[in-house]
Design a protein around this motif. Structure first.
Motif: not given
Length: 273
Positions: A1-6, A42-47
């Motif tokens: 899981m990632l913060t909004i800034s990261e 979620d990291e999966e939302q990066l794409e």
């Protein structure tokens, strides 16, 4: 899981943009911390986020991005190509408008419309697939191109046969400041059901006056000179007129810019003795 800034750093999006995409429903965080309201991704939302970032660099509107990302990659590719074709057509129209203005300023003769006849013809009743859309003048070309392509793609998938070029009926005046309704029409043969924005109807038989112009002459404001020719002919004949229209030859965009490609037409009622 990632913060909004990261998440924003890795996706190439600002926190302001991410908040906007959350509010618009385009990219909601995976969860929001109930204690402090922090958005967690979620990291999966990066794409998805990176695709949004790229599409925004193309100046694609958020509503269009939502449509592109709503389906499969194959569907997204179709919508992307359709949108880009509309953008290129709009750019070509703006370039032709610039040439018109330069012709006026340089007095090179590029700004006028050479003399041509206004002709008449009988148009038989025709089955058409149509999309009605609200648009203003700057968005008009893109709306016509994308709407025509959407109808044509649907008819092809339904196994219909095209029976000619397309046309656009102007039910309202289209201006820089105000939107009006246009109806994009594609004639066909076959059994096709309406779907989504696409309606199926029969265009009644009618008489119409028309003159033919090239793609170069189709840009605003030169095209209005052709409309003047047709409107003046109908008015001088004291005829009752219907909604004006532009009738496009098949694949007119692929024709040479100086080749006959578009008929500016206006239906009229024939006087009975």
């Amino acid at each position: 899981m990632l913060t909004i800034s990261e998440f924003g750093r890795r996706a190439g999006l600002s926190q302001k943009a991410l908040r906007l995409y959350d509010v618009s429903g385009l990219l909601a965080p995976a969860r929001v911390d109930p204690a402090n309201g922090y958005r967690i991704y979620d990291e999966e939302q990066l794409e998805r986020a990176r695709r949004i970032s790229v599409l925004r660099q193309l100046d694609m509107p958020l509503s269009t991005i939502a449509d592109v990302l709503a389906g499969s990659d194959e569907q997204a590719l179709i919508l992307l190509d359709r949108w880009w074709a509309a953008e290129e057509a709009t750019t070509a129209a703006r370039r032709a408008t610039l040439d018109y203005l330069r012709g006026r300023l340089n007095r090179t003769g590029l700004s006028g419309l050479s003399p041509r006849p206004v002709l008449t013809r009988e148009v038989p009743a025709t089955k058409i697939a149509t999309i009605r859309a609200k648009t203003n003048q700057p968005m008009l070309v893109g709306v016509i191109v994308s709407g025509t392509d959407e109808i044509a793609s649907y008819l092809r998938s339904a196994g219909a046969t095209f029976t000619g070029g397309s046309w656009v009926i102007y039910h309202d005046a289209i201006t820089l400041e105000a939107e009006g309704t246009v109806e994009i029409c594609v004639p066909f043969e076959g059994l096709v059901d309406p779907a989504g924005p696409i309606a199926i109807r029969v265009e009644p038989a009618h008489h119409e006056a028309y003159c033919t112009i090239t793609m170069d002459e189709c840009s605003f404001p030169r095209i209005m000179l052709a409309y003047d020719l047709v409107f003046d002919w109908v008015r001088n004949q004291a005829l009752e007129a219907g909604a004006p229209r532009e009738v496009y030859q098949p694949n007119c965009q692929a024709l040479p810019r100086d080749a006959p490609a578009v008929d500016i037409a206006q239906p009229f009622l024939v006087r009975r003795p």
